[in-house]
Motif scaffolding. Sequence first.
Motif, PDB file in Angstrom:
ATOM      1  N   GLU A  65       0.816  -1.228   0.000  1.00 27.80           N
ATOM      2  CA  GLU A  65       0.000   0.000   0.000  1.00 27.80           C
ATOM      3  C   GLU A  65       0.842   1.267   0.000  1.00 27.80           C
ATOM      4  N   ASP A  66       2.124   1.147   0.241  1.00 28.93           N
ATOM      5  CA  ASP A  66       3.015   2.300   0.218  1.00 28.93           C
ATOM      6  C   ASP A  66       3.598   2.551  -1.172  1.00 28.93           C
ATOM      7  N   THR A  67       3.297   1.689  -2.122  1.00 29.00           N
ATOM      8  CA  THR A  67       3.785   1.864  -3.487  1.00 29.00           C
ATOM      9  C   THR A  67       3.218   3.144  -4.078  1.00 29.00           C
ATOM     10  N   ALA A  68       4.108   4.031  -4.532  1.00 28.25           N
ATOM     11  CA  ALA A  68       3.691   5.328  -5.068  1.00 28.25           C
ATOM     12  C   ALA A  68       4.912   6.103  -5.531  1.00 28.25           C
ATOM     13  N   MET A  69       4.640   7.217  -6.198  1.00 28.72           N
ATOM     14  CA  MET A  69       5.687   8.202  -6.486  1.00 28.72           C
ATOM     15  C   MET A  69       5.713   9.164  -5.317  1.00 28.72           C
ATOM     16  N   TYR A  70       6.879   9.326  -4.735  1.00 29.46           N
ATOM     17  CA  TYR A  70       7.041  10.184  -3.572  1.00 29.46           C
ATOM     18  C   TYR A  70       7.710  11.492  -4.000  1.00 29.46           C
ATOM     19  N   SER A  71       7.102  12.600  -3.599  1.00 23.46           N
ATOM     20  CA  SER A  71       7.614  13.915  -3.953  1.00 23.46           C
ATOM     21  C   SER A  71       7.679  14.794  -2.714  1.00 23.46           C
ATOM     22  N   CYS A  72       8.575  15.783  -2.766  1.00 30.99           N
ATOM     23  CA  CYS A  72       8.640  16.738  -1.672  1.00 30.99           C
ATOM     24  C   CYS A  72       8.438  18.147  -2.222  1.00 30.99           C
ATOM     25  N   ALA A  73       8.115  19.057  -1.329  1.00 29.09           N
ATOM     26  CA  ALA A  73       7.824  20.422  -1.733  1.00 29.09           C
ATOM     27  C   ALA A  73       7.989  21.353  -0.539  1.00 29.09           C
ATOM     28  N   THR A  74       8.121  22.643  -0.820  1.00 29.25           N
ATOM     29  CA  THR A  74       8.270  23.638   0.230  1.00 29.25           C
ATOM     30  C   THR A  74       6.908  24.217   0.602  1.00 29.25           C
ATOM     31  N   ARG A  75       6.747  24.501   1.857  1.00 30.69           N
ATOM     32  CA  ARG A  75       5.503  25.087   2.362  1.00 30.69           C
ATOM     33  C   ARG A  75       5.371  26.514   1.844  1.00 30.69           C
ATOM     34  N   GLU A  76       4.152  26.852   1.361  1.00 32.80           N
ATOM     35  CA  GLU A  76       3.852  28.217   0.941  1.00 32.80           C
ATOM     36  C   GLU A  76       3.469  29.058   2.153  1.00 32.80           C
ATOM     37  N   PRO A  77       3.815  30.332   2.155  1.00 34.88           N
ATOM     38  CA  PRO A  77       3.372  31.199   3.238  1.00 34.88           C
ATOM     39  C   PRO A  77       1.850  31.289   3.281  1.00 34.88           C
ATOM     40  N   ALA A  78       1.314  31.500   4.448  1.00 33.66           N
ATOM     41  CA  ALA A  78      -0.130  31.674   4.634  1.00 33.66           C
ATOM     42  C   ALA A  78      -0.318  32.621   5.802  1.00 33.66           C
TER      43      ALA A  78
END
Length: 133
Positions: free
Chosen positions: A89-102
Amino acid sequence: QVHVMESGGGLVQAGESLRLSCTVSGLIFDDYAIGWFRQAPGKEREVVACISWSGGTTAYSDRVKDRFTISRDNAKNTVYLQMNNLGPEDTAMYSCATREPAVGNRGGYCGADFARPGRFANWGQGTQVTVSS
């Protein structure tokens, strides 16, 4: 120009571990919280984990809590995702990103809405994780 690169994915058997890395350049790395997300074929992108600018605060999806650990090394501009006891169930494409200001968050914290991909920017190409049963 911001550049985000993920690495560390691969093919493993159920029960095994992997450590993913997310390296970011082109911005002041320790100004930003970083999120890990994953997307399986035919499914929506979902949050995995998030870590604040200092590493002092982390947040996890209920699906991975107690199995995955997020950490960061600001000296290396890198965030890690240690994944243990992996399952199909963990099979996937894993991506990271930076948090946007809010409102109330200049981007250094994951925030209560950390599960929303739309709150993140500067996505990498991703690294594929495949877990066989």
